[in-house]
Design a protein around this motif. Structure first.
Motif, short mmCIF file in Angstrom:
data_model
loop_
_atom_site.label_atom_id
_atom_site.label_comp_id
_atom_site.label_asym_id
_atom_site.label_seq_id
_atom_site.Cartn_x
_atom_site.Cartn_y
_atom_site.Cartn_z
N ARG A 22 31.68 15.42 14.74
CA ARG A 22 32.61 14.53 15.47
C ARG A 22 33.92 15.24 15.78
O ARG A 22 34.48 15.06 16.86
N ALA A 23 34.40 16.07 14.86
CA ALA A 23 35.62 16.85 15.12
C ALA A 23 35.36 17.85 16.25
O ALA A 23 36.23 18.06 17.10
N ALA A 24 34.18 18.44 16.26
CA ALA A 24 33.83 19.37 17.34
C ALA A 24 33.82 18.66 18.68
O ALA A 24 34.33 19.18 19.68
N ALA A 25 33.26 17.45 18.72
CA ALA A 25 33.23 16.69 19.98
C ALA A 25 34.65 16.42 20.47
O ALA A 25 34.94 16.56 21.66
N ALA A 26 35.54 16.05 19.56
CA ALA A 26 36.93 15.79 19.94
C ALA A 26 37.58 17.06 20.48
O ALA A 26 38.30 17.02 21.49
N GLN A 27 37.32 18.19 19.84
CA GLN A 27 37.89 19.46 20.31
C GLN A 27 37.32 19.85 21.67
O GLN A 27 38.04 20.37 22.53
N LEU A 28 36.02 19.60 21.87
CA LEU A 28 35.41 19.91 23.17
C LEU A 28 35.99 19.05 24.28
O LEU A 28 36.22 19.52 25.39
N ARG A 29 36.27 17.78 23.98
CA ARG A 29 36.89 16.89 24.98
C ARG A 29 38.27 17.41 25.38
O ARG A 29 38.65 17.32 26.55
N GLN A 30 39.02 17.94 24.41
CA GLN A 30 40.35 18.48 24.71
C GLN A 30 40.24 19.79 25.49
O GLN A 30 40.98 20.00 26.45
N ARG A 31 39.34 20.65 25.07
CA ARG A 31 39.22 21.97 25.70
C ARG A 31 38.63 21.90 27.10
O ARG A 31 38.99 22.65 27.99
N PHE A 32 37.68 20.98 27.30
CA PHE A 32 36.98 20.85 28.58
C PHE A 32 37.12 19.41 29.09
O PHE A 32 36.18 18.62 29.01
N PRO A 33 38.29 19.03 29.59
CA PRO A 33 38.53 17.64 29.96
C PRO A 33 37.60 17.09 31.05
O PRO A 33 37.41 15.89 31.14
N GLY A 34 36.98 17.94 31.83
CA GLY A 34 36.06 17.47 32.87
C GLY A 34 34.64 17.24 32.38
O GLY A 34 33.78 16.79 33.13
N ILE A 35 34.38 17.56 31.11
CA ILE A 35 33.04 17.45 30.53
C ILE A 35 33.07 16.39 29.42
O ILE A 35 33.92 16.44 28.54
N GLN A 36 32.15 15.45 29.47
CA GLN A 36 32.05 14.44 28.42
C GLN A 36 31.43 15.07 27.18
O GLN A 36 30.68 16.05 27.27
N ALA A 37 31.71 14.51 26.01
CA ALA A 37 31.11 14.98 24.77
C ALA A 37 30.77 13.78 23.90
O ALA A 37 31.62 12.93 23.65
N SER A 38 29.52 13.73 23.47
CA SER A 38 29.03 12.64 22.62
C SER A 38 28.30 13.22 21.42
O SER A 38 27.80 14.34 21.47
N VAL A 39 28.22 12.42 20.37
CA VAL A 39 27.49 12.80 19.17
C VAL A 39 26.35 11.80 18.99
O VAL A 39 26.57 10.60 19.07
N VAL A 40 25.14 12.32 18.79
CA VAL A 40 23.99 11.46 18.54
C VAL A 40 23.24 11.98 17.32
O VAL A 40 23.43 13.11 16.88
N ASP A 41 22.36 11.14 16.81
CA ASP A 41 21.50 11.51 15.69
C ASP A 41 20.52 12.58 16.16
O ASP A 41 20.01 12.50 17.30
N PRO A 42 20.24 13.58 15.33
CA PRO A 42 19.29 14.62 15.74
C PRO A 42 17.93 14.05 16.18
O PRO A 42 17.28 14.61 17.07
N PHE A 43 17.51 12.93 15.61
CA PHE A 43 16.24 12.32 16.00
C PHE A 43 16.23 11.96 17.48
O PHE A 43 15.18 12.03 18.12
N ASP A 44 17.38 11.58 18.01
CA ASP A 44 17.47 11.20 19.42
C ASP A 44 17.16 12.36 20.36
O ASP A 44 16.81 12.14 21.52
N MET A 45 17.29 13.58 19.88
CA MET A 45 17.06 14.75 20.72
C MET A 45 15.77 15.49 20.31
O MET A 45 15.52 16.60 20.76
N LYS A 46 14.96 14.83 19.48
CA LYS A 46 13.71 15.42 18.99
C LYS A 46 12.85 15.90 20.17
O LYS A 46 12.67 15.19 21.15
N GLY A 47 12.37 17.11 20.05
CA GLY A 47 11.52 17.67 21.09
C GLY A 47 12.27 18.33 22.23
O GLY A 47 11.65 18.92 23.11
N GLU A 48 13.58 18.24 22.24
CA GLU A 48 14.39 18.86 23.29
C GLU A 48 14.90 20.21 22.81
O GLU A 48 15.03 20.45 21.62
N THR A 49 15.23 21.08 23.73
CA THR A 49 15.72 22.41 23.40
C THR A 49 17.23 22.45 23.57
O THR A 49 17.74 22.19 24.67
N PRO A 50 17.96 22.78 22.49
CA PRO A 50 19.42 22.85 22.62
C PRO A 50 19.85 24.09 23.40
O PRO A 50 19.16 25.11 23.42
N ALA A 51 21.00 23.99 24.03
CA ALA A 51 21.60 25.14 24.71
C ALA A 51 22.24 26.08 23.69
O ALA A 51 22.28 27.29 23.89
#
Length: 86
Positions: A22-51
């Motif tokens: 959550r702290a990382a998401a807040a920092q990303l919102r500050q650093r990249f104001p044009g990009i949204q940042a959300s935190v979800v449970d890892p299960f929600d991204m099951k089967g997807e490939t992270p960048a």
């Protein structure tokens, strides 16, 4: 707003050193104001490939056509970060 590969690497560094995801998401919102940042449970991204993956934390890139969201591996198409992990 699109991201460069260097900015994605910076986002990964932020995720790595942040106290919490959550702290990382807040920092990303500050650093990249044009990009949204959300935190979800890892299960929600099951089967997807992270960048970016660091330990038990990950960043997924999302793109939007203005109506629907989809996961992308292309930083130039990214309009949001989705973070998972502890």
């Amino acid at each position: 707003m699109a991201l460069t590969v260097e900015q994605l690497q910076e986002a990964g560094a932020i995720l790595t050193v942040a106290e919490t995801v959550r702290a990382a998401a807040a920092q990303l919102r500050q650093r990249f104001p044009g990009i949204q940042a959300s935190v979800v449970d890892p299960f929600d991204m099951k089967g997807e490939t992270p960048a970016v993956k660091t330990g038990d934390r990950a960043i997924y890139l999302m793109s939007s056509d203005g109506h629907c969201w989809s996961i992308t591996q292309d930083p130039a198409r990214a309009s949001a970060f989705v973070l998972t992990g502890a």
